[in-house]
Write a protein that holds these residues in place. Structure first.
Motif, short mmCIF file in Angstrom:
data_model
loop_
_atom_site.label_atom_id
_atom_site.label_comp_id
_atom_site.label_asym_id
_atom_site.label_seq_id
_atom_site.Cartn_x
_atom_site.Cartn_y
_atom_site.Cartn_z
N VAL A 36 1.20 -20.14 5.89
CA VAL A 36 1.17 -20.14 4.49
C VAL A 36 -0.34 -20.48 4.17
CG1 VAL A 36 1.86 -20.25 2.14
CG2 VAL A 36 3.54 -19.97 4.04
N LYS A 38 -2.09 -19.59 1.16
CA LYS A 38 -2.70 -19.69 -0.22
C LYS A 38 -3.68 -20.85 -0.30
CE LYS A 38 1.69 -22.06 -1.70
NZ LYS A 38 2.85 -21.70 -2.17
N ASN A 58 0.37 -15.57 -1.20
CA ASN A 58 1.35 -15.60 -2.37
C ASN A 58 0.75 -14.59 -3.29
OD1 ASN A 58 1.94 -18.28 -1.19
ND2 ASN A 58 3.23 -18.23 -3.02
N ILE A 81 4.55 -13.12 0.30
CA ILE A 81 5.57 -14.02 0.12
C ILE A 81 5.65 -14.67 -1.36
CG2 ILE A 81 5.51 -14.99 2.41
CD1 ILE A 81 4.48 -17.41 1.49
N MET A 163 14.98 -13.37 2.35
CA MET A 163 14.37 -14.56 2.42
C MET A 163 14.73 -15.29 1.22
SD MET A 163 10.41 -14.62 0.77
CE MET A 163 9.72 -16.08 0.01
N ILE A 165 13.91 -19.60 -0.94
CA ILE A 165 13.35 -20.73 -0.99
C ILE A 165 14.17 -21.69 -1.12
CG2 ILE A 165 11.60 -22.04 -2.32
CD1 ILE A 165 10.13 -19.57 -3.26
N MET A 204 10.36 -24.41 4.87
CA MET A 204 8.88 -24.67 4.65
C MET A 204 8.70 -25.88 5.19
SD MET A 204 9.20 -23.06 0.53
CE MET A 204 8.02 -24.08 -0.18
N SER A 205 7.43 -26.64 4.71
CA SER A 205 7.19 -27.86 5.55
C SER A 205 8.00 -28.94 5.45
CB SER A 205 5.57 -28.22 5.00
OG SER A 205 4.68 -27.32 5.46
N HIS A 206 8.68 -28.82 4.45
CA HIS A 206 9.56 -30.37 4.32
C HIS A 206 11.05 -29.97 4.38
CE1 HIS A 206 10.10 -27.81 0.69
NE2 HIS A 206 11.25 -28.31 0.57
N ARG A 220 8.10 -20.54 6.97
CA ARG A 220 6.94 -20.26 6.18
C ARG A 220 6.15 -21.55 5.96
NH1 ARG A 220 10.95 -18.27 3.18
NH2 ARG A 220 10.57 -19.83 1.72
N ILE A 221 4.97 -22.21 6.73
CA ILE A 221 4.53 -23.31 6.71
C ILE A 221 3.14 -23.41 6.24
CG2 ILE A 221 4.15 -25.31 8.23
CD1 ILE A 221 6.96 -24.78 8.20
N GLY A 222 2.89 -24.25 5.06
CA GLY A 222 1.64 -24.21 4.51
C GLY A 222 1.11 -25.80 4.90
N THR A 223 1.63 -26.80 4.22
CA THR A 223 1.10 -28.07 4.32
C THR A 223 1.09 -28.82 5.78
OG1 THR A 223 2.05 -28.36 2.10
CG2 THR A 223 1.21 -30.29 2.95
N ARG A 229 -2.61 -29.21 -0.02
CA ARG A 229 -3.35 -28.13 -0.80
C ARG A 229 -4.01 -28.96 -2.00
NH1 ARG A 229 1.03 -24.94 0.39
NH2 ARG A 229 2.49 -25.81 -1.26
N SER A 235 3.23 -20.98 -7.26
CA SER A 235 3.56 -19.66 -7.51
C SER A 235 4.22 -18.79 -6.35
CB SER A 235 2.27 -18.68 -8.05
OG SER A 235 1.31 -18.83 -6.93
C1 PLP Z 1 3.75 -22.48 -0.82
C2 PLP Z 1 4.74 -21.63 -0.07
C3 PLP Z 1 5.21 -22.07 1.16
C4 PLP Z 1 4.70 -23.08 1.98
O1 PLP Z 1 4.98 -24.16 1.53
P1 PLP Z 1 4.71 -25.54 2.09
O2 PLP Z 1 5.52 -26.73 1.57
O3 PLP Z 1 3.17 -25.89 2.10
O4 PLP Z 1 4.82 -25.62 3.73
C5 PLP Z 1 6.47 -21.22 1.74
N1 PLP Z 1 6.86 -20.40 1.23
C6 PLP Z 1 6.47 -20.07 -0.22
C7 PLP Z 1 7.31 -18.63 -0.74
C8 PLP Z 1 5.45 -20.58 -0.89
O5 PLP Z 1 4.94 -20.32 -1.95
#
Ligand code: PLP
Length: 235
Positions: A36, A38, A58, A81, A163, A165, A204-206, A220-223, A229, A235
């Motif tokens: 992810v 963004k 996003n 996403i 999908m 969250i 997600m990350s956590h 879906r992994i960002g952090t 970030r 969003s």
């Molecule tokens: C930002 C986001 C993520 C990733 O989140 P992290 O906690 O950084 O891994 C995954 N899915 C969606 C829809 C997001 O907006």
């Protein structure tokens, strides 16, 4: 960020996915890693790309800008996403390989019409608000059957799965409960519309290990991949 740090983090995430998958007798190959991106720079994204199965963005405008800067380097598929406003639907169909955040009937109709005009078949996931929190995006569970039925019948959309969250808490039972709800919806949906619906984008990350335990096919992994970030974009 150095290439080797991103590679190490991606490998560590894949290892954790594999361990969770093993606990429930699943093959780790059936869980894809979506980075992810963004707020990340195109440079960071290009460095991470070889270790990812897809990029998740996003916002349409942010993705458009990044794609224009991408250059010749090969890129994994781009997945939308985040919530899609109807006035950006055309741009989204032009830019993204898939839309994972389909959350309303009007958006489904619009995406179908635009995909038809552009001569393509657009893979989509229906996003469901499994925790029914006001702040969350996705269609409400009560609206899901109708959205499912209509989406499955549209000629230019390819419905591949669902999908969600997870709720923002570290309460394992609550988080896994939401993921279990999504899996349950997808199993019922499969019978109702007779499509394979094999994708479950959750985690997600956590909370991605809990998601894998509950059947996620796409985390879906960002952090955990790119680091914190600089601003917290929900969003
Ligand atoms: C930002 C986001 C993520 C990733 O989140 P992290 O906690 O950084 O891994 C995954 N899915 C969606 C829809 C997001 O907006």
């Amino acid at each position: 960020m150095s290439m080797s740090l991103l590679k190490e983090r991606a490998e560590a995430i894949r290892e954790r996915i594999a361990q969770a998958a093993e606990r429930v007798g699943r093959s780790p190959q059936n869980v894809r890693l979506v980075g992810v991106s963004k707020t990340r720079t195109v440079e960071e994204m290009r460095e991470a790309a070889p270790f990812l199965d897809a990029l998740g963005e996003n916002k349409v405008q942010e993705a458009q800008k990044k794609k224009s800067l991408w250059g010749e380097v090969s890129t994994p598929p781009w997945r939308l996403i985040g919530h899609l406003q109807s006035n950006k639907a055309r741009k989204a169909v032009e830019l993204f390989d898939t839309v994972d955040s389909l959350d309303s009937l009007s958006l489904a109709l619009r995406l179908d019409r635009i995909a038809g005009e552009l001569g393509r078949h657009l893979p989509v996931l229906i996003e469901v608000n499994t925790s029914e929190e006001d702040s969350k995006t996705g269609c409400l569970i009560k609206d899901f059957p109708e959205l499912l039925d209509k989406t499955a019948s549209l000629p230019n959309l390819i419905l591949e799965g669902l999908m969600t969250i997870g709720p923002l808490t570290d309460d394992e039972k609550k988080v896994r409960g939401a993921f279990e709800t999504l899996r349950g919806l997808s199993e019922k949906a499969r019978e109702l519309v007779g499509l394979p619906l094999k994708e479950l984008s959750m985690g997600m990350s956590h909370d991605f290990e809990w998601a894998v335990l509950e059947g996620s096919t796409m985390v879906r992994i960002g952090t955990a991949l790119f680091g914190p970030r600089s601003y917290d974009d929900k969003s």
